[in-house]
Design a protein around this motif. Sequence first.
Motif, PDB file in Angstrom:
ATOM      1  N   CYS A 189       5.810 -98.403 -57.345  1.00 54.92           N
ATOM      2  CA  CYS A 189       6.686 -97.137 -57.669  1.00 54.92           C
ATOM      3  C   CYS A 189       7.522 -97.166 -58.796  1.00 54.92           C
ATOM      4  O   CYS A 189       8.299 -96.353 -59.381  1.00 54.92           O
ATOM      5  CB  CYS A 189       8.020 -97.390 -56.580  1.00 54.92           C
ATOM      6  N   LYS A 190       6.937 -97.986 -59.751  1.00 56.36           N
ATOM      7  CA  LYS A 190       7.663 -97.972 -61.171  1.00 56.36           C
ATOM      8  C   LYS A 190       7.307 -96.616 -61.888  1.00 56.36           C
ATOM      9  O   LYS A 190       8.586 -96.348 -62.558  1.00 56.36           O
ATOM     10  CB  LYS A 190       6.947 -99.102 -62.091  1.00 56.36           C
ATOM     11  N   LYS A 191       6.405 -95.912 -61.810  1.00 53.12           N
ATOM     12  CA  LYS A 191       6.127 -94.654 -62.381  1.00 53.12           C
ATOM     13  C   LYS A 191       7.310 -93.555 -62.022  1.00 53.12           C
ATOM     14  O   LYS A 191       7.936 -92.935 -62.668  1.00 53.12           O
ATOM     15  CB  LYS A 191       4.693 -94.276 -62.465  1.00 53.12           C
ATOM     16  N   ASP A 192       7.534 -93.560 -60.688  1.00 60.51           N
ATOM     17  CA  ASP A 192       8.273 -92.565 -59.987  1.00 60.51           C
ATOM     18  C   ASP A 192       9.790 -93.042 -60.374  1.00 60.51           C
ATOM     19  O   ASP A 192      10.621 -92.211 -60.702  1.00 60.51           O
ATOM     20  CB  ASP A 192       8.340 -92.742 -58.572  1.00 60.51           C
ATOM     21  N   LEU A 193      10.264 -94.450 -60.259  1.00 64.96           N
ATOM     22  CA  LEU A 193      11.411 -94.908 -60.683  1.00 64.96           C
ATOM     23  C   LEU A 193      11.779 -94.320 -62.203  1.00 64.96           C
ATOM     24  O   LEU A 193      12.931 -93.919 -62.606  1.00 64.96           O
ATOM     25  CB  LEU A 193      11.491 -96.475 -60.590  1.00 64.96           C
ATOM     26  N   ARG A 195      10.521 -91.881 -63.959  1.00 63.15           N
ATOM     27  CA  ARG A 195      10.203 -90.495 -64.093  1.00 63.15           C
ATOM     28  C   ARG A 195      11.886 -89.995 -63.462  1.00 63.15           C
ATOM     29  O   ARG A 195      12.328 -89.176 -64.184  1.00 63.15           O
ATOM     30  CB  ARG A 195       9.283 -89.726 -62.962  1.00 63.15           C
ATOM     31  N   SER A 196      12.064 -90.632 -62.610  1.00 58.73           N
ATOM     32  CA  SER A 196      13.592 -90.102 -61.921  1.00 58.73           C
ATOM     33  C   SER A 196      14.644 -90.525 -62.782  1.00 58.73           C
ATOM     34  O   SER A 196      15.536 -89.740 -62.894  1.00 58.73           O
ATOM     35  CB  SER A 196      13.623 -90.807 -60.513  1.00 58.73           C
ATOM     36  N   TRP A 197      14.503 -91.645 -63.530  1.00 57.05           N
ATOM     37  CA  TRP A 197      15.467 -92.034 -64.380  1.00 57.05           C
ATOM     38  C   TRP A 197      15.526 -91.283 -65.842  1.00 57.05           C
ATOM     39  O   TRP A 197      16.764 -90.759 -65.969  1.00 57.05           O
ATOM     40  CB  TRP A 197      15.503 -93.619 -64.767  1.00 57.05           C
ATOM     41  N   LEU A 198      14.642 -90.814 -66.172  1.00 56.29           N
ATOM     42  CA  LEU A 198      14.493 -90.004 -67.345  1.00 56.29           C
ATOM     43  C   LEU A 198      14.914 -88.665 -66.978  1.00 56.29           C
ATOM     44  O   LEU A 198      15.503 -87.962 -67.756  1.00 56.29           O
ATOM     45  CB  LEU A 198      12.976 -90.012 -68.000  1.00 56.29           C
ATOM     46  N   TRP A 199      14.442 -88.082 -65.634  1.00 56.50           N
ATOM     47  CA  TRP A 199      15.019 -86.733 -65.427  1.00 56.50           C
ATOM     48  C   TRP A 199      16.429 -86.734 -65.104  1.00 56.50           C
ATOM     49  O   TRP A 199      17.065 -85.762 -65.833  1.00 56.50           O
ATOM     50  CB  TRP A 199      14.309 -86.612 -63.932  1.00 56.50           C
ATOM     51  N   ARG A 200      17.002 -87.915 -64.852  1.00 58.31           N
ATOM     52  CA  ARG A 200      18.658 -87.850 -64.485  1.00 58.31           C
ATOM     53  C   ARG A 200      19.173 -87.949 -65.741  1.00 58.31           C
ATOM     54  O   ARG A 200      20.223 -87.580 -66.055  1.00 58.31           O
ATOM     55  CB  ARG A 200      18.880 -89.298 -63.472  1.00 58.31           C
ATOM     56  N   LEU A 201      18.641 -88.547 -66.568  1.00 56.00           N
ATOM     57  CA  LEU A 201      19.154 -88.883 -68.078  1.00 56.00           C
ATOM     58  C   LEU A 201      19.468 -87.689 -68.796  1.00 56.00           C
ATOM     59  O   LEU A 201      20.409 -87.360 -69.283  1.00 56.00           O
ATOM     60  CB  LEU A 201      18.237 -89.886 -68.835  1.00 56.00           C
ATOM     61  N   PHE A 202      18.306 -86.710 -68.826  1.00 52.22           N
ATOM     62  CA  PHE A 202      18.144 -85.318 -69.766  1.00 52.22           C
ATOM     63  C   PHE A 202      18.739 -84.046 -68.831  1.00 52.22           C
ATOM     64  O   PHE A 202      19.208 -83.422 -69.323  1.00 52.22           O
ATOM     65  CB  PHE A 202      16.699 -85.216 -70.028  1.00 52.22           C
ATOM     66  N   PHE A 203      18.543 -84.241 -67.406  1.00 47.97           N
ATOM     67  CA  PHE A 203      18.820 -83.176 -66.745  1.00 47.97           C
ATOM     68  C   PHE A 203      19.721 -83.268 -65.683  1.00 47.97           C
ATOM     69  O   PHE A 203      20.136 -82.288 -65.002  1.00 47.97           O
ATOM     70  CB  PHE A 203      17.369 -82.505 -66.028  1.00 47.97           C
ATOM     71  N   GLY A 204      20.122 -84.592 -65.504  1.00 51.16           N
ATOM     72  CA  GLY A 204      21.112 -84.805 -64.433  1.00 51.16           C
ATOM     73  C   GLY A 204      22.608 -84.519 -64.692  1.00 51.16           C
ATOM     74  O   GLY A 204      22.893 -84.452 -65.968  1.00 51.16           O
TER      75      GLY A 204
END
Length: 204
Positions: A189-193, A195-204
Amino acid sequence: MFKQWLIVALTVLSVSACSSKPPAQPENLCEIFKEKRDWYKAAKKMNKKWGTPVHVPMAMMYQESSFKHNARPPMQYWFGFIPVGRASDAYGFSQAKTMTWDDYIKETGRRGASRTNFGDAIDFMGWFTNKTYQINGVSKWDARNQYLNYHEGWTGYKRGTHHQKQWLIKVAGRVDERSKRYAAQYNQCKKDLDRSWLWRLFFG
């Protein structure tokens, strides 16, 4: 204006309270980090700072406190009902003893750190595992012997005090098994975690 500030304050307190609760699925590292994004961020920070893989201190923390922020050793009693204190002053997520915690504060300068804060607790464990590597040459990936150092202390481990404690050897084996399970889960799950974190950082 006051009402707005009150809402913000209550929201912060609510988030803080949720963060202190043990994870709903402690057997699965992926589910832990999906539920508690701030824990994942803190674990990644610890890994970058100390070089200890996240699954090792997480397995040790599960054994020590079951992820309870205010965990303590059980109260001891004389004659079954007279309280005489606890076995040690270990406290918090990491069950760090006061003297060792004070050494950590002194060496790192993190004077505001708290044993009931997950980020501080896992940073402490990163510091400890790094010291174990420096002092006793135990790999930061070796959950079994890292845990034995954690329980017996660096001097005790060097003397081999754990060899007289078969119950502790068994516990260290369970920590090692959990660490390996956590590692396998995390690899999935590391890749998904991330990816989710980066998405939240820039778009959340």
